[in-house]
Design a protein around this motif. Structure first.
Motif, short mmCIF file in Angstrom:
data_model
loop_
_atom_site.label_atom_id
_atom_site.label_comp_id
_atom_site.label_asym_id
_atom_site.label_seq_id
_atom_site.Cartn_x
_atom_site.Cartn_y
_atom_site.Cartn_z
N PHE A 239 0.85 -1.18 0.00
CA PHE A 239 0.00 0.00 0.00
C PHE A 239 0.90 1.24 0.00
N LEU A 241 0.66 5.11 0.41
CA LEU A 241 -0.20 6.18 0.89
C LEU A 241 0.56 7.49 0.78
N VAL A 277 -1.20 -1.07 -4.35
CA VAL A 277 -2.43 -0.29 -4.18
C VAL A 277 -2.02 1.15 -3.89
N ILE A 279 -3.06 4.84 -2.81
CA ILE A 279 -4.08 5.62 -2.11
C ILE A 279 -3.54 7.02 -1.88
N GLU A 286 -8.77 8.30 -1.84
CA GLU A 286 -9.27 7.55 -2.97
C GLU A 286 -8.18 6.64 -3.51
N GLU A 287 -8.58 5.48 -4.03
CA GLU A 287 -7.64 4.58 -4.67
C GLU A 287 -7.53 4.95 -6.14
N PHE A 293 -1.69 8.94 -9.18
CA PHE A 293 -1.10 9.00 -7.85
C PHE A 293 0.02 10.02 -7.78
N ALA A 310 -9.29 4.07 4.29
CA ALA A 310 -9.38 3.46 2.95
C ALA A 310 -8.54 2.20 2.86
N MET A 311 -7.35 2.22 3.44
CA MET A 311 -6.51 1.03 3.44
C MET A 311 -7.18 -0.10 4.21
N ILE A 314 -9.95 -1.66 2.11
CA ILE A 314 -9.45 -2.48 0.99
C ILE A 314 -8.90 -3.80 1.50
#
Length: 423
Positions: A239, A241, A277, A279, A286-287, A293, A310-311, A314
């Motif tokens: 992930f 972020l 992923v 985010i 939002e993804e 990104f 959000a993480m 998911i």
């Protein structure tokens, strides 16, 4: 990268000089690989490709004789005669020739394979053996359907495929149907004596043809075929972020991208299957895809809890912690609403960290480096308090591109568990 030179030493070259040359060439190649990786996307960093190193310094040292008198025979020409002094060529200060001054090249180009590129890219990094929920580099054998074969175990006979092939063969060879034989036998009972002889002959011909064309022939039998395929027993998800509010400059986003690139290469080296992923968040998360990104415009306030939530959502819907090794890396300039601190703290300690293998926070600063002299940011203070209470967080600050590799090396260097917790 290991270079083994098994050539015999010529008389004009020594073994020590050759080894020094190989070490120098390896250092130049490593520098070229790292420079090439700076222009790549995250998912493309593992691909091999062409790299170039300067020719200057690539010549192998050798002994040569200087001075003295030598007799030489040179080709004749119309410009010089015996006794003329040849002018010394202009010194270019070590620089290569410009356009139109010759066909020599200033760089040596060659192609590296995918494995060679990754090995050189991570050769100077000492990565730790992180505890994993499943083995990372082991594969088991899985079974999948692979069509049909003409031989096999009786337990694997495919009845439907065998019957369909037998039917097609009987139709192609015009095998008599049972109805035709039954009709002739019924006619035999009521026919005249002259017709009886013909009917008997037809019945015998049909029976002979039926015997020659069996209902099921060995060539019709088909067996279900299976083959073994490697099946990974471990997989990872990373992930990424990142805060994309107005306070995050392009320089900060570039620093974050380079760190994510290194982390992705590290995970790809340890796992067969890695998902990424992305985010991004301001006051809402939002993804997105990689292009959005890093380069998509966004504006608004900053709420770190939105990205953490959000993480968590998911992970709960797509990545079961029992099946996935979960890694997270967060990049931010440290801004966050003070009212959001308690929510972010609760999400980290209760939802995110218990299911994560590794969580790293990278605080990026301005290019001039003034952020080191300023008080700690709100997010840094929050995470530092959580780590003081035992939360497994790794935190580093970075201002310049040149600091990315040292910071990454510091995060993933091999150390004891006590040292890791203290860091």
């Amino acid at each position: 990268m290991h270079i083994v030179d098994r050539r015999l030493n010529p008389g004009s070259k020594s073994l020590e000089n050759r080894q020094r040359f190989l070490r120098r060439a390896k250092a130049l190649v490593q520098g070229a690989v790292k420079k090439s990786s700076q222009e790549r996307d995250i998912k493309d960093v593992l691909e091999g490709g062409e790299v170039s190193v300067p020719i200057d310094g690539m010549d192998e040292p050798r002994f040569r004789r200087e001075g003295g008198t030598r007799d030489m025979v040179l080709p004749g020409n119309k410009k010089f005669i015996e006794g003329d002094m040849l002018p010394r060529p202009n010194q270019s200060g070590g620089k290569g020739r410009g356009a139109g001054e010759g066909d020599s090249e200033d760089t040596f180009r060659f192609v590296l394979s995918r494995d060679e590129f990754v090995d050189l890219f991570l050769d100077d990094l000492e990565l730790p053996d992180l505890a994993k929920r499943k083995l990372a580099e082991v594969e088991c054998e899985g079974i999948r359907r692979a069509g049909y074969s003409t031989s096999g175990s009786p337990a694997n006979i495919s009845i439907s495929r065998t019957v369909s092939r037998a039917l097609a063969r009987r139709v192609a060879l015009r095998r008599p149907r049972p109805e035709e034989l039954a009709a002739l036998e019924a006619e035999l009972e009521d026919c005249s004596e002259a017709r009886r002889v013909e009917v008997l002959a037809e019945i015998e011909a049909l029976k002979a043809k039926i015997k020659r064309i069996p209902f099921i022939d060995p060539i019709d039998i088909r067996y279900r075929r299976f083959e073994t395929v490697p099946k990974p027993v471990a997989q990872a998800v990373m992930f990424c972020l990142m805060d994309v509010s107005g306070s995050m400059t392009e320089h900060m986003k570039d620093l974050a991208k380079r760190f994510y690139m290194l982390l992705y290469v590290f995970l790809k080296r340890r796992y067969r299957h890695v998902e990424i992923v992305f985010i991004r968040h301001t006051d809402r998360a939002e993804e997105v895809d990689e292009q959005t990104f890093f380069y998509g415009p966004a504006s608004g306030g900053t709420l770190v809890s939105s990205a953490l939530q959000a993480m968590h959502d998911i992970v709960r819907t797509r990545f079961r912690p029992e099946d996935w090794n979960i890694y997270a890396a967060q990049a931010s300039d440290g801004d966050n609403s003070y009212a959001d601190g308690e929510v972010a703290s609760r999400l980290l300690t209760d939802k995110i960290l218990p299911v994560s293998q590794f969580f790293a926070y990278l605080e990026v600063g301005q290019e001039n480096g003034l952020s080191y002299e300023m008080p700690n940011s709100a997010l840094w203070t929050l995470y530092e308090g959580l780590r003081a209470n035992g939360a497994p967080l790794s935190m580093r600050k970075v201002n310049e591109r040149s600091e990315i590799f040292p910071v990454f090396h510091d995060l993933f260097q091999r150390r004891s568990q006590q040292e890791r917790n203290a860091s």
